[in-house]
Design an enzyme around this catalytic site. Sequence first.
Site, PDB file in Angstrom:
ATOM      1  CB  THR A 231      -0.837   0.016   1.301  1.00 15.87           C
ATOM      2  OG1 THR A 231      -1.390  -1.272   1.507  1.00 15.87           O
ATOM      3  CG2 THR A 231      -1.915   1.053   1.237  1.00 15.87           C
ATOM      4  CB  THR A 264       1.278  -0.572   5.602  1.00 17.18           C
ATOM      5  OG1 THR A 264       2.412  -0.669   6.481  1.00 17.18           O
ATOM      6  CG2 THR A 264       0.064  -1.197   6.267  1.00 17.18           C
ATOM      7  CG  ASP A 265       5.898   2.404   1.755  1.00 20.88           C
ATOM      8  OD1 ASP A 265       6.874   1.934   2.379  1.00 20.88           O
ATOM      9  OD2 ASP A 265       6.042   3.089   0.723  1.00 20.88           O
ATOM     10  CD1 TRP A 266       9.142   4.354   7.418  1.00 22.60           C
ATOM     11  CD2 TRP A 266      10.210   2.416   7.090  1.00 22.60           C
ATOM     12  NE1 TRP A 266      10.178   4.306   8.292  1.00 22.60           N
ATOM     13  CE2 TRP A 266      10.862   3.119   8.120  1.00 22.60           C
ATOM     14  CE3 TRP A 266      10.715   1.171   6.721  1.00 22.60           C
ATOM     15  CZ2 TRP A 266      11.984   2.626   8.775  1.00 22.60           C
ATOM     16  CZ3 TRP A 266      11.824   0.684   7.367  1.00 22.60           C
ATOM     17  CH2 TRP A 266      12.444   1.397   8.375  1.00 22.60           C
TER      18      TRP A 266
END
Length: 714
Positions: A231, A264-266
Amino acid sequence: MIDYKDPKYTSTERANALLSLMTNEEKVGQMMPLAYKFMTREEALEWAKKGLGSYLHVLGDNADELQRTAINETRLGIPIIFGIDCIHGHALNEYATVFPTQLTMAQSFDREAMRKCGRVSATEVRCDSLHWTFSPVFCIGRDTRWGRINETFGEDPYLIGELGAAIVDGYQNNFVDNSCIMACAKHYIAYGESVGGRDAYDSMVSERMIRETFLPPFQKAAKAGCKTYMTGYQSVDGVPMNSNRRLLREVLKEEVGVDGFVITDWANVRSLIENQKVCDNFEDASRVSIDAGNDMIMQTEEFYDATLKLIENGQVDMKHIDDSVFRILKAKFDMGLFEHPFDKPDRSKICCDEHVAVDLEVTRESMTLLKNDGVLPINTKKIRKIAVIGPNADDLEAQYGDWSCGAANGHRKPATSMLKGIKKRAKKVGIEVIYKKGCDIEKPGKRGFDAAIKAAKESDLIIAVMGDYIELNGEYKSRATLDLPGEQTALLMELKKTKKPIVLVMVNGKPLCINWEAENMNAILETFNSGMVGGTAAAEILFGDVNPSGKLPISFPRTAGQVPVHYNYLPGWHGGKYKDIEEGPLYPFGFGLSYTTFEYSDLSVSKTEFTEADGEIIVTAKIKNTGKVKGTEIAQMYIHDVVGTVMRPVLELKGFERVDLDAGEEKTVSFTLPIEELKVVEQNLEKALEKGDFEIMVGGSSVDLPLMTTIKAV
Ligand code: NOJ
């Protein structure tokens, strides 16, 4: 009762059996990857004992130590999955192979080469005990101000889908042995289309546009069996992607139907609170992230306690948690991690000759000749002295580009800068090479000009190696201007006054506005970020050992104000023209020169009238090498849906093939056009084949399509 440790059961059966034994703490632990570099070793081991499902950015022995802890010191012994950003090679290992960036490799239009690169990277990553790369990028790179253009396969959804699916297949290879890793299709969705090309920002796109343009590459990833999806950082139409239930859970997971999980991204969960401000506490941010369809939550420690509290208070749907954990466990079973948690290839594979050969092959294909007045290939009889000038001639960091993570300082034996490659090749034919940097990109100033001009005057040919540098490409590194930075054009103007022929070799992360250069240079070779063997491949092309075959996967704007300037635009009354610049891009999509010439003829189609039931249409054409040397042409097939219920792009790439031809040789090239590719996303968001005419065009670039015929959907 099924024993989850027994490999005779299917991954689905084993994952379900294991899930039924797990506590809430164990389940939430599986949903969390944390970055090793931001914890102490002791903290990392503590998390492993708590049952953390995944870690990022940890290599070799450190990873093995965590793995042993997970297997031996947790109740259920669930192995950890280790992820890494192997974006164009395993850059975190200082000995590993560094490939060209995705944008660079896209110039090859070579599916098989992408597959091979995926195989090499996967093997090398696996040598360091890792199982998963956050690659490839399926974003569409249309706004070239965006800092992450270099990470994309360019501007075209069809090309991106084809090359991306091929590299996914290379990484995963059906998990047949210990050389395979999970791929991650990222960043879902329309991340690159953010307003003004600003990174991690709002993308003002409609769901119809998403379905028509941005979703198809991810659909190809899913079809290729890609195991994971990321994401993005962005919001879409004001809804953060991380909390976008509609696009994530409903469209990606339920409708496209991915067999795998979403990460998810970071720190995306934290971002919902701190940046995007749709939540004001971690419980809420965790709840909406789970509800939206994220299965793994990257780098937000607070997720653990927050989610356990949500479960305790009945504020989160347990069905969603169980589904996420099931997906993660199933992926671990599919990879064979329970049976072989420590299995890895022999370390001698890292940057072995075979891998370097794969790298060199794709790098040769990944350079595009943009201009040539005949100065190339270098006439080794006439030219006796070459002046190599420019800030990127001897700069491996600029050559490697973004996500090379310091690789330029590593111990890679084949590493060849442009200067080194040119010198080595010139020496073979007794040509003298002198080098002057001339100017710096970061620090303005003309102090180096005089020495460069003197060297130029003493030489028969100037090879100017210019472009941008790592700080102008990447996350949060969008640019509002797209000119050659610093004093480089000023230096070229001075060099031009010497009246010596100038070949410009571009080393840069993305298309730059090189209008003056296009007018005034004798030849231009675009190499983008060509990785470890870039200098070798460029020298082979400059000296004519290799005939350039690359084509542009992205259009070159004339000025930043013209962006986006992609070839597959929608028509309009005034055609979207500007008063103050020439129409169209400086260099168009699909364009690239060769040392030979090609002629197209005899276009034919398997059906002139068709229905959906026909499944596909075969398009064939003849291509002849009409020049004096062998070469490779990237034959391209485009369509144009003449009239639609919604506006149709003026052109759409729907097929490409590389064709090798000896001088004088003719071959027939064949493209398969699935009817599915002709469908339109109508106003009701459904895809349909609309009756009427489609033009089919074949040729060597989006602006050079000599063959055309019409087919009709009836
Ligand atoms: C943030 C980047 O956007 C993403 O592409 C990358 O995979 C993660 N960080 C992990 O490093």
